[in-house]
Design a protein around this motif. Structure first.
Motif, PDB file in Angstrom:
ATOM      1  N   TRP A   1      26.331   2.186   9.347  1.00  0.00           N
ATOM      2  CA  TRP A   1      26.934   1.212   9.145  1.00  0.00           C
ATOM      3  C   TRP A   1      27.603   0.744   7.598  1.00  0.00           C
ATOM      4  O   TRP A   1      28.769  -0.208   7.888  1.00  0.00           O
ATOM      5  N   ILE A   2      27.170   1.817   6.661  1.00  0.00           N
ATOM      6  CA  ILE A   2      28.298   1.519   5.298  1.00  0.00           C
ATOM      7  C   ILE A   2      29.595   2.103   6.039  1.00  0.00           C
ATOM      8  O   ILE A   2      30.658   1.270   5.442  1.00  0.00           O
ATOM      9  N   GLN A   3      29.202   2.621   6.865  1.00  0.00           N
ATOM     10  CA  GLN A   3      30.800   3.883   7.815  1.00  0.00           C
ATOM     11  C   GLN A   3      31.533   2.607   8.055  1.00  0.00           C
ATOM     12  O   GLN A   3      33.000   2.301   8.029  1.00  0.00           O
ATOM     13  N   LEU A   4      30.864   1.792   8.682  1.00  0.00           N
ATOM     14  CA  LEU A   4      31.906   1.033   9.920  1.00  0.00           C
ATOM     15  C   LEU A   4      32.442  -0.081   8.642  1.00  0.00           C
ATOM     16  O   LEU A   4      33.756  -0.796   9.147  1.00  0.00           O
ATOM     17  N   ASN A   5      31.723  -0.431   7.576  1.00  0.00           N
ATOM     18  CA  ASN A   5      32.420  -1.925   6.804  1.00  0.00           C
ATOM     19  C   ASN A   5      32.916  -1.123   6.197  1.00  0.00           C
ATOM     20  O   ASN A   5      34.487  -1.290   6.096  1.00  0.00           O
ATOM     21  N   ARG A   6      33.400   0.450   5.533  1.00  0.00           N
ATOM     22  CA  ARG A   6      34.587   1.076   4.495  1.00  0.00           C
ATOM     23  C   ARG A   6      35.725   0.836   5.745  1.00  0.00           C
ATOM     24  O   ARG A   6      36.769   0.664   5.552  1.00  0.00           O
ATOM     25  N   LEU A   7      34.662   1.387   7.191  1.00  0.00           N
ATOM     26  CA  LEU A   7      36.502   1.425   7.660  1.00  0.00           C
ATOM     27  C   LEU A   7      36.829   0.226   8.197  1.00  0.00           C
ATOM     28  O   LEU A   7      38.472  -0.142   8.741  1.00  0.00           O
ATOM     29  N   MET A   8      36.278  -0.707   8.344  1.00  0.00           N
ATOM     30  CA  MET A   8      36.775  -2.077   8.836  1.00  0.00           C
ATOM     31  C   MET A   8      37.948  -2.650   7.722  1.00  0.00           C
ATOM     32  O   MET A   8      38.577  -3.422   7.762  1.00  0.00           O
TER      33      MET A   8
END
Length: 125
Positions: A26-33
């Protein structure tokens, strides 16, 4: 539609994307977004600036002075043979790009945008 699979930003594989716990995903996905949003925002701003430059290149920027006669474009849809402009109006106050004009017959005042007026070219008979 074009006979091939679309390339989406999420389909790209990164070599440094490691997940140790479900929360890391979830953290990685938020950074990517956030990165994609920043890139999209910069791209939109760049395209808006380019569109403004292209639009302003062919646009005339008339400036009217006080006591000048102008015609006012009638708002709304009108029939093919109806008059598109009414007037003449006298410019009372200038606040570029809006002007306050006064009807010469009825003395009614209204605020109009510069795109809705055009100058009166007087003919001497």
């Amino acid at each position: 539609m074009y006979g091939r699979e679309p390339k989406l930003p999420f389909n790209r594989t990164t070599t440094t994307f490691t997940i140790t716990t479900p929360n890391d995903y979830w953290i990685q996905l938020n950074r990517l977004m956030q990165t994609y949003k920043q890139v999209a925002r910069r791209n939109i701003q760049l395209r808006q600036q380019q569109a403004k430059i292209r639009y302003d290149r062919n646009r005339s920027d008339p400036v009217y002075k006080q006591n000048e006669l102008v015609l006012w474009r009638k708002p709304g849809r009108i029939s093919k043979f109806a008059e598109r402009y009414s007037g003449p109006y006298v410019i009372i106050q200038e606040q570029h790009p809006t002007y306050i004009v006064e009807d010469t017959d009825t003395l009614l005042r209204k605020q109009v945008h510069i795109n809705d007026i055009k100058p009166v070219h007087e003919r001497i008979i």
